[in-house]
Design a protein around this motif. Sequence first.
Motif, PDB file in Angstrom:
ATOM      1  N   GLN A 164       0.847  -1.360   0.079  1.00 15.68           N
ATOM      2  CA  GLN A 164       0.203  -0.371   0.011  1.00 15.68           C
ATOM      3  C   GLN A 164       0.812   1.223  -0.075  1.00 15.68           C
ATOM      4  O   GLN A 164       0.505   2.414  -1.006  1.00 15.68           O
ATOM      5  N   ARG A 165       2.024   1.367   0.533  1.00 21.46           N
ATOM      6  CA  ARG A 165       2.444   2.448   0.704  1.00 21.46           C
ATOM      7  C   ARG A 165       3.646   2.528  -0.610  1.00 21.46           C
ATOM      8  O   ARG A 165       3.363   3.987  -1.181  1.00 21.46           O
ATOM      9  N   LEU A 166       4.148   1.481  -0.828  1.00 20.31           N
ATOM     10  CA  LEU A 166       4.461   1.867  -2.573  1.00 20.31           C
ATOM     11  C   LEU A 166       3.495   1.930  -3.793  1.00 20.31           C
ATOM     12  O   LEU A 166       3.859   2.852  -4.304  1.00 20.31           O
ATOM     13  N   LYS A 167       2.111   1.910  -3.506  1.00 22.20           N
ATOM     14  CA  LYS A 167       1.166   1.978  -4.076  1.00 22.20           C
ATOM     15  C   LYS A 167       0.998   3.780  -4.084  1.00 22.20           C
ATOM     16  O   LYS A 167       1.227   4.962  -5.467  1.00 22.20           O
ATOM     17  N   ASP A 168       1.080   4.084  -2.783  1.00 24.78           N
ATOM     18  CA  ASP A 168       0.896   5.378  -3.086  1.00 24.78           C
ATOM     19  C   ASP A 168       1.852   6.469  -3.027  1.00 24.78           C
ATOM     20  O   ASP A 168       2.047   7.260  -3.402  1.00 24.78           O
ATOM     21  N   GLU A 169       2.854   6.056  -2.822  1.00 23.89           N
ATOM     22  CA  GLU A 169       4.408   6.671  -3.887  1.00 23.89           C
ATOM     23  C   GLU A 169       4.587   6.160  -5.306  1.00 23.89           C
ATOM     24  O   GLU A 169       4.797   7.490  -5.961  1.00 23.89           O
ATOM     25  N   ASN A 170       4.292   5.524  -5.540  1.00 28.29           N
ATOM     26  CA  ASN A 170       4.145   6.044  -7.111  1.00 28.29           C
ATOM     27  C   ASN A 170       2.609   6.233  -7.517  1.00 28.29           C
ATOM     28  O   ASN A 170       2.879   7.209  -8.502  1.00 28.29           O
ATOM     29  N   GLY A 171       1.090   6.522  -7.332  1.00 23.31           N
ATOM     30  CA  GLY A 171       0.529   7.331  -7.216  1.00 23.31           C
ATOM     31  C   GLY A 171       0.989   9.264  -7.290  1.00 23.31           C
ATOM     32  O   GLY A 171       1.243   9.859  -7.979  1.00 23.31           O
ATOM     33  N   ALA A 172       1.632   8.872  -6.659  1.00 32.35           N
ATOM     34  CA  ALA A 172       2.713  10.237  -5.997  1.00 32.35           C
ATOM     35  C   ALA A 172       3.336  11.046  -7.116  1.00 32.35           C
ATOM     36  O   ALA A 172       3.645  11.821  -7.168  1.00 32.35           O
ATOM     37  N   ILE A 177       5.395  13.569 -12.210  1.00 32.31           N
ATOM     38  CA  ILE A 177       6.105  13.365 -13.425  1.00 32.31           C
ATOM     39  C   ILE A 177       4.668  14.037 -14.366  1.00 32.31           C
ATOM     40  O   ILE A 177       5.212  14.929 -15.281  1.00 32.31           O
ATOM     41  N   THR A 178       3.164  13.516 -14.483  1.00 33.11           N
ATOM     42  CA  THR A 178       2.349  14.727 -14.839  1.00 33.11           C
ATOM     43  C   THR A 178       2.541  15.932 -14.754  1.00 33.11           C
ATOM     44  O   THR A 178       2.682  16.586 -16.171  1.00 33.11           O
ATOM     45  N   LYS A 179       2.828  16.290 -13.620  1.00 39.13           N
ATOM     46  CA  LYS A 179       2.618  18.617 -13.781  1.00 39.13           C
ATOM     47  C   LYS A 179       4.557  18.750 -14.419  1.00 39.13           C
ATOM     48  O   LYS A 179       4.672  19.638 -14.715  1.00 39.13           O
TER      49      LYS A 179
END
Length: 182
Positions: A164-172, A177-179
């Motif tokens: 879950q932590r890695l998913k959150d980091e990945n989403g961040a 990257i999009t910004k």
Amino acid sequence: MSSLLSHNKDPPRIRKSLSDICPDSSNATAKSLRHERLSRLGSSGPSDVSNNSSTNHAESYFLRRENRLSARKKAEEETLNNDYKKMYEKALATNQRLKSRLETSKQELTMIQDHLHRAQEGTLSDCGSNELEAEKKESWSLKNTISDMEEQLKVKAELKMENQRLKDENGALIRVITKLSK
């Protein structure tokens, strides 16, 4: 012969035939003896004295013959009785021997059943201790399995949290990257 009986004023004597006295003799023997007796009586002649003497002679002959036959019959009966007695004694001895063997076999059977019963009781008590040991081993193995599963659950929970932590980091990171790419 009928002339002799008609001249004789004495009533005729009734004699038993040999077949009546000794029923075991055959009919042929009885017939030949009767024929012999009648021929002796018939050959005696017309005088009463010679007739009486031949009748007495015939009677004595048949009496001696009957005595010999009865003696022979008694001897045969004694022999048979002795044979039966020997057979009875032999059967009695055999029965006694078999009874003693049966009694010995019954005692052996009782001893064997007693040993079997004792062995089964010993096996049951051994089985009871073996069952306790088996239950202890099984409970120990189950406890080890449970503790292993608890550790695996802990590891799984930690992995879920890290995932879950890695998913959150990945989403961040995707947002950053999009910004930057805009």
